[in-house]
Design an enzyme around this catalytic site. Structure first.
Site, mmCIF file in Angstrom:
data_model
loop_
_atom_site.group_PDB
_atom_site.id
_atom_site.type_symbol
_atom_site.label_atom_id
_atom_site.label_comp_id
_atom_site.label_asym_id
_atom_site.label_seq_id
_atom_site.Cartn_x
_atom_site.Cartn_y
_atom_site.Cartn_z
ATOM 1 N N ASP A 69 100.595 -26.634 81.698
ATOM 2 C CA ASP A 69 100.501 -27.397 80.450
ATOM 3 C C ASP A 69 101.823 -28.096 80.121
ATOM 4 O OD1 ASP A 69 98.037 -26.006 80.379
ATOM 5 O OD2 ASP A 69 98.900 -24.431 79.135
ATOM 6 N N GLU A 242 89.879 -30.559 76.649
ATOM 7 C CA GLU A 242 91.097 -29.942 76.119
ATOM 8 C C GLU A 242 92.307 -30.680 76.660
ATOM 9 O OE1 GLU A 242 90.984 -25.900 77.562
ATOM 10 O OE2 GLU A 242 91.810 -26.448 79.517
#
Length: 592
Positions: A69, A242
């Site tokens: 991420d 997401e």
């Protein structure tokens, strides 16, 4: 790599001292050969195009540790990255380049125990908004269904400084939420995130809501996208939208998101495009791409490319995507590391990411990377200090100084490194508003080096930037039987080993400010007896013997005089006899 052994402290210190002595001896040889540290070009003739730095290549991944991420931002001469750091705290890394292997690393915030946000800290997003640093992150109390979005605000202008916890970033529904970040469109702020419609983990949708300030959602959430496409549902249920990120280009606004299960190799990147003039809070104003823009590539050995951010090249001319991926189809959430590649654009003004690059690809560095501008230095009158120029080895290192000298006489700068004695560097007239370039060799040590450049009182010259024109062998294109090999004695901890008649090392995107004759210094390790290499540049070549090392893992240097053209050059080193390792290559131009 051979077997490792642990040396006694005294032996280690002796080895360290020996390496420093060898490196400084190499510098002394350069001094004796050239008459001084200084090696410079003192006019601007022959400059055919705008020079943006020495170029070169890098190879993914961006760090040796897991960096899932990744959120990367470039500001004031540095790249900063934050990422999911074991889900326990928030770490920020700081680097002069997009390569974070040598980056400064600091945990900037630890959550207090036994709160609603003490556990499972996911996907922090580092953003600079309206003169302040913010980090948005998801967290819970140990139960996933309690994940919500929270925000930290920086206490200073330093992204590695202290942060104050500002609380939850919540809309009126207060439903499950992760992967949030702020988006600014025409002066208005919005919050974009991934959330559940209700309280059941069936699907993650993309939501948006208005913000009154970077800490506060000021209106109801709006559903922008549901994971209804077949590629978004791979690996589910639950089905996934997401990892939203925001991209701006030519007045257009895009949301790039991740779809499919993040625990699968099918994790990919999708696109929402805001129609020109559209209202970000109206779902009808967004167009969704039917196919992913970046997906698994088995041939390249890249699996699960997703959860990205965007950053820029140091000169601002390029946009880069940074995403995580793994190199194994069954890795799941393991081994997710940040990677980067250039963003291009199609005829309709939509972003194109291409295929994910294999780890073996030598990637051109972002334009202007490695040029350390005076704005990022510590200034005191006519004195500039560049406090953190990196080196991975003790060595005589070329420094290229950018300056403007509109006067008729040369200006003399005093240059020192790490508090050592100063050397004189002449800065000949460059012309009004024109940049001149001067080279000097400095004794760098492993780690960060402080370089101080002093101009005399009343000097007409101005210093604009410095850079280190060094190119590591292991991040170049390896051809034939050439292979990268770990070596703790090498700069960067690795070499490019050439063994066999078809082995070659291809240095591409080698940029110089002027056309002319340059000195190429190649650092060689562990050459076999009678080894020879052939150096080819822009079609011309020469064969030279490789100095035989007096002992294993001691660096020897080959110096070549080669004709380079302003702009990009290709230098290829071929193995023509024996075997040897290429540690790095330096380039400078001697005084005329």
């Amino acid at each position: 790599m051979g077997m490792k052994s642990v040396k006694p402290e005294k032996a280690w210190a002796s080895e360290k001292l020996r390496r420093i002595i060898y490196s400084l001896a190499a510098v002394l040889l350069l001094i004796l050969a050239g008459g001084a540290y200084m090696m410079l070009q003192h006019n601007t003739s022959g400059t055919d195009e705008v020079y943006k730095g020495h170029g070169g290549t890098f190879k993914n991944t961006l760090a040796e540790i897991d960096t899932p991420d990744p959120s990367v931002i470039y500001r004031n001469g540095y790249y900063y990255m934050t990422f999911t750091h074991n889900g326990t705290d928030i770490m920020v890394m700081k680097s002069l380049t997009l390569d974070f292997r040598q980056a400064e690393r600091k945990v900037v915030w630890y959550p207090p125990a036994e709160t609603a946000y003490s556990a499972n800290l996911w996907a922090p997003e580092l953003q600079y908004i309206r003169d302040s640093w913010y980090i948005y992150f998801a967290a819970d109390d140990g139960n996933n269904e309690n994940h919500r979005m929270y925000v930290l605000q920086g206490d200073s202008s330093d992204p590695l400084g202290d942060y104050t916890f500002k609380g939850q970033v919540a809309d009126s529904s207060n439903k499950w939420a992760i992967d949030g970040l702020a988006m600014e469109v025409e002066g208005e702020l919005y919050f974009v995130w991934s959330g559940w419609e209700g309280d059941v983990n069936a699907a993650q949708n993309t939501y948006i809501a208005p913000m009154s300030d970077p800490l506060t959602i000021s209106g109801p959430r709006v559903l922008l996208s549901e994971p209804l496409l077949s590629w978004e549902q791979a690996g589910g249920p639950p089905y996934i939208n997401e990892g939203q990120s925001v991209l701006h280009h030519d007045g257009r606004v895009f949301i790039v998101y991740s779809g499919a299960g993040s625990w699968t190799p099918y994790y990919s990147l999708g696109l929402l495009a805001l129609k020109p003039g559209g209202n970000p809070l109206e779902a009808a104003s967004w167009t969704k791409a039917e196919q992913p823009l970046l997906a698994m590539d088995e041939a390249a050995g890249v699996y699960g490319p997703g959860h990205n951010s965007f950053t820029v090249s140091p000169d601002g001319s390029e946009q880069w995507i940074v995403y995580h991926a793994t190199k194994g189809a069954d890795d799941g959430w393991n081994n997710r590391k940040a990677r980067a590649q250039l963003v291009s654009w199609d005829d309709e003004g939509l972003p194109v990411f291409g295929k994910p690059l294999p780890l073996s690809s030598a990637v051109k560095v972002p334009a202007g990377m490695g040029v350390f501008h005076a704005e990022a230095a510590v200034r005191s009158g006519n004195r500039l200090e560049f406090p953190s120029l990196p080196s991975t080895v003790d060595s005589g290192t070329p420094l290229l100084v950018h300056y403007v000298n509109p006067g008729r006489e040369s200006a003399e700068a005093a240059v020192s490194v790490n508090g050592g004695p100063a050397s004189a560097l002449q800065l000949p007239p460059s012309g009004e508003g024109k940049t001149g370039y001067a080279y000097i060799i400095l004794p760098f040590t492993t780690g960060e080096n402080a370089v101080v450049i002093d101009l005399p009182e009343g000097a007409t010259a101005e210093l604009h930037a410095v850079e280190i024109p060094r190119y590591e062998g292991e991040v170049q294109t390896l051809e034939g039987e050439a292979a990268a090999e770990d070596n703790p004695y090498a700069s960067g901890g690795a070499t490019a080993n050439l063994s066999g008649s078809d082995a070659a090392l291809h240095f591409s995107n080698i940029l110089v400010p002027y056309s002319g004759t340059y000195t190429i210094s190649v650092a060689v390790l562990n050459a076999s007896p009678d080894a020879k290499l052939e150096a080819e540049v822009n079609g011309d070549s020469k064969i030279v013997p490789v100095p035989e090392s007096q002992e294993r893992n001691r660096v020897s240097f080959i110096e070549l005089e080669l004709e380079l053209q302003s702009g990009a050059n290709d230098i290829i080193l071929f193995d023509r006899q024996g075997s040897f390792g290429i540690d790095y290559m330096d380039i400078w131009r001697k005084s005329e």
